[in-house]
Write an enzyme that holds these catalytic residues in place. Structure first.
Site, PDB file in Angstrom:
ATOM      1  N   HIS A  42      61.612  29.996  66.550  1.00  0.00           N
ATOM      2  CA  HIS A  42      60.492  29.233  66.646  1.00  0.00           C
ATOM      3  C   HIS A  42      61.177  27.576  66.716  1.00  0.00           C
ATOM      4  O   HIS A  42      62.279  27.493  65.871  1.00  0.00           O
ATOM      5  CB  HIS A  42      59.366  29.415  65.800  1.00  0.00           C
ATOM      6  CG  HIS A  42      58.870  30.294  65.936  1.00  0.00           C
ATOM      7  ND1 HIS A  42      57.606  30.655  66.712  1.00  0.00           N
ATOM      8  CD2 HIS A  42      58.840  31.707  65.774  1.00  0.00           C
ATOM      9  CE1 HIS A  42      57.183  31.892  66.952  1.00  0.00           C
ATOM     10  NE2 HIS A  42      57.866  32.503  66.071  1.00  0.00           N
ATOM     11  N   GLU A  69      52.827  42.319  64.158  1.00  0.00           N
ATOM     12  CA  GLU A  69      53.485  41.586  62.888  1.00  0.00           C
ATOM     13  C   GLU A  69      52.710  41.853  61.728  1.00  0.00           C
ATOM     14  O   GLU A  69      53.234  42.201  60.465  1.00  0.00           O
ATOM     15  CB  GLU A  69      53.840  40.062  63.265  1.00  0.00           C
ATOM     16  CG  GLU A  69      54.600  39.177  61.930  1.00  0.00           C
ATOM     17  CD  GLU A  69      54.815  37.886  62.430  1.00  0.00           C
ATOM     18  OE1 GLU A  69      54.014  37.417  63.165  1.00  0.00           O
ATOM     19  OE2 GLU A  69      55.679  37.277  61.839  1.00  0.00           O
TER      20      GLU A  69
HETATM   21  O1  LIG Z   1      56.378  34.735  62.384  1.00  0.00           O
HETATM   22  C1  LIG Z   1      55.718  33.991  63.103  1.00  0.00           C
HETATM   23  N1  LIG Z   1      54.505  34.575  63.590  1.00  0.00           N
HETATM   24  C2  LIG Z   1      53.492  34.145  64.424  1.00  0.00           C
HETATM   25  N2  LIG Z   1      53.602  32.687  64.681  1.00  0.00           N
HETATM   26  C3  LIG Z   1      54.696  32.081  64.041  1.00  0.00           C
HETATM   27  C4  LIG Z   1      55.729  32.694  63.430  1.00  0.00           C
HETATM   28  N3  LIG Z   1      56.716  31.705  63.243  1.00  0.00           N
HETATM   29  C5  LIG Z   1      56.068  30.429  63.766  1.00  0.00           C
HETATM   30  N4  LIG Z   1      54.830  30.767  64.139  1.00  0.00           N
HETATM   31  C6  LIG Z   1      54.409  29.714  64.835  1.00  0.00           C
HETATM   32  O2  LIG Z   1      53.002  29.745  64.199  1.00  0.00           O
HETATM   33  C7  LIG Z   1      52.258  28.585  65.106  1.00  0.00           C
HETATM   34  C8  LIG Z   1      50.876  28.824  64.726  1.00  0.00           C
HETATM   35  O3  LIG Z   1      50.290  29.850  65.608  1.00  0.00           O
HETATM   36  C9  LIG Z   1      52.996  28.872  66.441  1.00  0.00           C
HETATM   37  O4  LIG Z   1      53.305  27.494  66.716  1.00  0.00           O
HETATM   38  C10 LIG Z   1      53.981  29.617  66.520  1.00  0.00           C
HETATM   39  O5  LIG Z   1      54.928  29.535  67.395  1.00  0.00           O
END
Ligand SMILES: O=c1[nH]cnc2c1ncn2[C@@H]1O[C@H](CO)[C@@H](O)[C@H]1O
Length: 355
Positions: A26, A212
């Site tokens: 991310h 997840e």
């Molecule tokens: O491990 C993860 N799982 C899901 N979303 C994630 C993860 N890491 C970062 N985000 C981020 O969380 C935000 C809120 O939805 C999104 O920007 C997504 O990219």
């Protein structure tokens, strides 16, 4: 005298020099302590700039708490210059680890106006900032960046509508994929089917997170409703033998992020992580870092963790690097170049240390 096939120091050295592709990382979640500190000084508020306090800030109670902390860091990105700095510095950190190609998951919805949380900039400014940083990073660090725009699932259909609009009407030239992140609990997948249909029709690749924090049915939804070509995490797929068979047969890769899964409490421990189950079922996997500084890791550490979990020697680790290249959305030309680089490094390393 021959050196044993695997000693920790030797494997670290091999991994550190191994050219790699990162497929699940991310954008905001890659902000190192150094970057967050600089942003927190620019915009004082909820995120501490003191290193010790920042470390404590990054201790997560559960997945929901992780998202809360994540969004506090998102809030530090107020100006296009913040986005440019973040992107360029993240690329520097990737290049240092010998990452040659990365698909960065960006969430324009949370940084672009009009937005309920008051933060934001025009989409054109956001796009220009990431593109400018990408071009500069490729020139300065030799790392190729591509973008995946993801829907923050917790913000539902309005966020999906806007993310799709950004992807279709204002696409940065390096946009390759369309994703879905955030919490899975209470965020039904069917509501996003039409967004993925439209993104795929425009040539974007489908890469939702699934499995997840909820069960294998979310992975099935990702495949059947969202046309997933790769799955972000897919951890709970291990609970469903039919799904494992399907993933293996259709060669749908899982983007596995071992340390992340422990840090967000998606799994209890590395010992409880299903990476080995995936491998034994013949499922294609890539190894990734997700939000590395937040989880106190980096891609090289994840490769070492995976080597340990799968009991791999250097050639086995090189195979993981090749699997990530194969599963990437890079051009065929770049893929061949990266495979050749991996091969060259592996042969040279093994020849030099043969005895
Ligand atoms: O491990 C993860 N799982 C899901 N979303 C994630 C993860 N890491 C970062 N985000 C981020 O969380 C935000 C809120 O939805 C999104 O920007 C997504 O990219």
């Amino acid at each position: 005298m021959s050196i044993p096939a695997r000693t920790p120091g030797r494997l670290s050295e091999f991994v550190a020099g191994l050219p790699k592709a990162e497929l699940h990382v991310h954008h905001v979640g890659s902000a190192s302590q150094r970057i967050v500190q600089e942003l927190a000084e620019r915009h004082p508020g909820t995120v501490p700039s003191d290193p010790d306090e920042l470390r404590k800030f990054y201790e997560f109670r559960d997945f929901a708490h992780f998202i809360e902390v994540y969004l506090a860091v998102v809030d530090l990105l107020k100006e296009p210059e913040d986005i440019r700095l973040l992107t360029y510095e993240v690329a520097r950190d990737l290049a240092r680890q010998k990452v040659r190609y990365a698909e960065l998951t960006c969430t324009p919805y949370t940084s672009v106006l009009p937005h309920e949380a008051r933060r934001g900039m025009p989409i054109e400014a956001y796009t220009d900032a990431i593109e400018e940083a990408r071009v500069a990073a490729e020139r300065d660090f030799g790392v190729v960046l591509r973008w995946i725009y993801d829907i923050p699932g917790e913000s539902g259909v309005p966020a999906a509508d806007e993310t799709l609009l950004f992807a279709l009407e204002y696409p940065p030239s390096a946009l390759v994929g369309f994703g879905l992140g955030g919490p899975e609990i209470g965020v039904p997948r069917p509501q996003f089917q039409r967004h993925f249909d439209a993104a795929r029709a425009a040539g974007l690749r489908s890469v939702p997170h699934a499995g997840e924090t909820t069960g294998p049915e979310t992975v099935w939804d990702a495949i059947r409703l969202l046309g997933a070509e790769r799955i972000g995490h897919g951890t709970t797929a291990a609970q469903d033998p039919v799904l494992l068979e399907y993933l293996a047969e259709h060669r749908i890769p899982l983007e596995v992020c071992p340390t992340s899964n422990v840090a967000t409490r998606a799994v209890d421990s590395l010992d409880a992580h299903p990476l080995r189950t995936f491998r034994d079922a013949g499922v294609v996997v890539s190894i990734n870092s997700d939000d590395p500084p937040m989880f106190d890791t980096d891609l090289n550490t994840e490769y070492e963790v995976a080597a340990d979990m799968l009991d791999l020697d250097e050639r086995g680790v090189a195979d993981l690097a090749v699997a990530a290249v194969d599963a990437s959305f890079a051009t065929e030309h770049l893929k061949s170049e990266l495979r050749a680089e991996i091969d060259a490094w592996t042969s040279a390393f093994l020849a030099e240390r043969a005895d």
